[in-house]
Design an enzyme around this catalytic site. Structure first.
Site, PDB file in Angstrom:
ATOM      1  N   GLN A  71      21.109 -15.078  28.130  1.00 17.35           N
ATOM      2  CA  GLN A  71      22.388 -14.960  27.431  1.00 17.35           C
ATOM      3  C   GLN A  71      23.201 -15.987  28.353  1.00 17.35           C
ATOM      4  OE1 GLN A  71      23.699 -12.734  25.168  1.00 17.35           O
ATOM      5  NE2 GLN A  71      21.328 -11.940  24.917  1.00 17.35           N
ATOM      6  N   HIS A 103      23.118 -18.833  25.652  1.00 19.54           N
ATOM      7  CA  HIS A 103      23.635 -19.225  24.755  1.00 19.54           C
ATOM      8  C   HIS A 103      24.847 -19.980  24.763  1.00 19.54           C
ATOM      9  CE1 HIS A 103      21.104 -16.770  21.861  1.00 19.54           C
ATOM     10  NE2 HIS A 103      21.470 -15.485  22.732  1.00 19.54           N
ATOM     11  N   GLU A 105      27.919  -6.049  24.779  1.00 18.91           N
ATOM     12  CA  GLU A 105      26.947  -5.855  23.355  1.00 18.91           C
ATOM     13  C   GLU A 105      25.563  -5.236  23.655  1.00 18.91           C
ATOM     14  OE1 GLU A 105      25.472 -10.379  20.923  1.00 18.91           O
ATOM     15  OE2 GLU A 105      26.494 -10.402  22.524  1.00 18.91           O
ATOM     16  N   HIS A 106      24.664  -5.392  24.539  1.00 24.57           N
ATOM     17  CA  HIS A 106      23.480  -5.505  25.174  1.00 24.57           C
ATOM     18  C   HIS A 106      23.437  -4.577  26.693  1.00 24.57           C
ATOM     19  CE1 HIS A 106      23.705  -9.439  22.606  1.00 24.57           C
ATOM     20  NE2 HIS A 106      23.101  -8.878  21.644  1.00 24.57           N
ATOM     21  N   ASP A 129      15.772 -10.548  20.207  1.00 34.52           N
ATOM     22  CA  ASP A 129      16.867 -11.147  18.956  1.00 34.52           C
ATOM     23  C   ASP A 129      15.828 -11.961  18.330  1.00 34.52           C
ATOM     24  OD1 ASP A 129      18.872 -11.228  20.369  1.00 34.52           O
ATOM     25  OD2 ASP A 129      18.366 -12.813  21.690  1.00 34.52           O
ATOM     26  N   HIS A 176      53.203  12.392  -9.492  1.00 32.71           N
ATOM     27  CA  HIS A 176      51.411  12.992  -9.238  1.00 32.71           C
ATOM     28  C   HIS A 176      51.673  14.084  -9.861  1.00 32.71           C
ATOM     29  CE1 HIS A 176      51.628   9.647  -7.535  1.00 32.71           C
ATOM     30  NE2 HIS A 176      50.936   9.800  -6.518  1.00 32.71           N
TER      31      HIS A 176
END
Length: 440
Positions: free
Chosen positions: A265, A268, A333-334, A367, A426
């Site tokens: 990670q 990245h 996230e993971h 991934d 209405h």
């Protein structure tokens, strides 16, 4: 160095809060810059696209050159190595097979009042997929964003990708792999534009690029802010932040493996976040040593080191019960569970974008080829959001059918509520029907 602390520390809560609150927000001027770019593309169309592309990416002569010809996609697919093509095809097959199981079937029924009710699901007409460039090129992003749209039945899929990736700036042949992935996934149109200007073109349209109904795909802070600003005019998948992983590991795990997962990670982006939680203090120290050893040989060590040292964290807990509690507060996230009873631990986790079970399931495999989508909620948004799926490319339309009898059964209650809200028309629209309905 990464933060390293324990639930035994008297200042644990304050240190843990700093981890939770490190949102890594973009600079204040990003919003103003993006607003200016969006306004230019909205007002000037292709002229603005050409000027901005020349300024930020690469020289383009005319608006017609913005589109990458289909022949170029075909040649890219033919030009990649057989091994790379086979890997792309394997990934595409697995991603498509997983998402094909995400079915959305409508329903119809008549309730006790005689009202016909139901819902149906139909695909979005057109989708724009943003594929980032910059530090690397991402054919996996193409597959993950395009294939669920195709499974959903989206008629038109448009892709934008910065010219730097098209030229293979991130490495020899990488541009070809991105374009080959686009051909394999069935992209209809590919344009060589990036940044906020690409988002603007997809949202507003120009003479060259017809607008789309929804925009998906990751990008830098300018892309994310552009998606935020055009939301409402078009749909978006979400506002993605830097990637993140939380690994819960026990002392029987291999420190070198866990260190590699953290760095997967970290490489990245310098703003990415990697966290490990363990109940073994010696293992925590071993992981930190293993990270430093890996950094000595990683090609992207500069990026990974900045991420690990600035945003990494090593947390020691007394029990795995504490680890689960912290995981839910982080809502990663993971989430990797490198523990003996991964299934049991996973059953107790409430907030995570994706969970990876056992010591032989590194997040990196998902991934690319596992099948589930790798576009996942970041920055604690897994508390309320989900990863990209077929659901993002369909919309639900509800259906109601009344006849005189069923309107007579439920209409008076609706009239009462309309009058309570002060909306007399209405109530009138129901009353006039009930007054003219045949008796009996």
């Amino acid at each position: 160095m990464p933060q390293s602390f324990s639930t035994f520390d008297p200042d644990f809560e304050s240190r843990f809060q700093r981890v939770l609150e490190s949102r890594r927000s973009p600079a204040d001027d990003v919003g103003r810059t993006v607003a200016g770019i969006l306004a230019r593309v909205h007002d000037e169309g292709d002229d603005a696209l050409l000027d901005l592309t020349r300024q930020f990416d690469a020289p383009i002569d005319t608006a017609a050159d913005l589109r990458i010809p289909d022949e170029r996609l075909e040649s890219a697919l033919a030009g990649i190595s057989p091994e790379t093509r086979a890997a792309l095809e394997t990934a595409a097959e697995r991603i498509e097979a997983f998402h094909a199981r995400e079915t959305f079937e409508g329903f119809r029924y008549t309730d006790a009042a005689g009202v016909g009710l139901g819902a149906r699901y139909t695909p979005i007409d057109s989708v724009g997929v943003y594929v980032p460039g910059g530090r690397a090129a991402y054919p996996s992003t193409v597959l993950m964003n395009v294939l669920p749209a195709r499974v959903a039945g989206v008629q038109r899929v448009v892709m934008t990708v910065p010219e730097a990736v098209h030229q293979g700036a991130a490495g020899e042949g990488i541009g070809d792999v991105v374009l080959a992935a686009a051909r394999l996934a069935g992209v209809d149109e590919v344009y060589r534009i990036g940044g906020a200007q690409a988002i603007a073109a997809l949202a507003f349209g120009t003479d060259t690029i017809s607008p789309v109904d929804k925009i998906v795909g990751p990008g830098n802070a300018y892309v994310a802010e552009a998606k935020r600003q055009v939301f409402g005019r078009v749909g978006i998948d979400g506002i993605a932040g830097p990637s993140e992983v939380l690994v819960i590991a026990d002392g029987d795990s291999d420190p070198s493996w866990i260190a590699a997962d953290l760095l997967a990670q970290a490489e990245h982006d310098p703003m990415a976040r990697s966290i490990v939680i363990t109940d073994d203090p010696a293992f925590a120290e071993a992981v930190q040593r293993a990270v430093e050893a890996h950094l000595e040989v990683l090609p992207r060590a500069e990026i990974a080191r900045a991420s690990w040292h600035d945003h990494g964290a090593v947390i020691t807990v007394a029990t795995m019960d504490e680890a689960v509690d912290l995981a839910d507060r982080i809502a990663p996230e993971h989430l990797e569970l490198a523990v003996a009873n991964a299934e049991g631990l996973a059953a107790r986790v409430r907030h995570a974008g994706a969970i990876f079970l056992g010591r032989y399931t590194p997040e990196a495999v998902s991934d690319y080829v596992a099948g589930p989508n790798h576009v996942l909620p970041t920055d604690r948004t897994a508390r309320f959001a989900s990863g990209l799926s077929v659901a993002d490319f369909v919309k639900r339309t509800t259906i109601v059918r009344c006849d005189p009898l069923s309107l007579g059964n439920i209409g008076p209650a609706a009239m009462t509520l309309a009058e309570e809200e002060g909306l007399s028309a209405h109530a009138l629209s129901i009353r006039v029907r009930l007054m003219s309905a045949p008796e009996g």
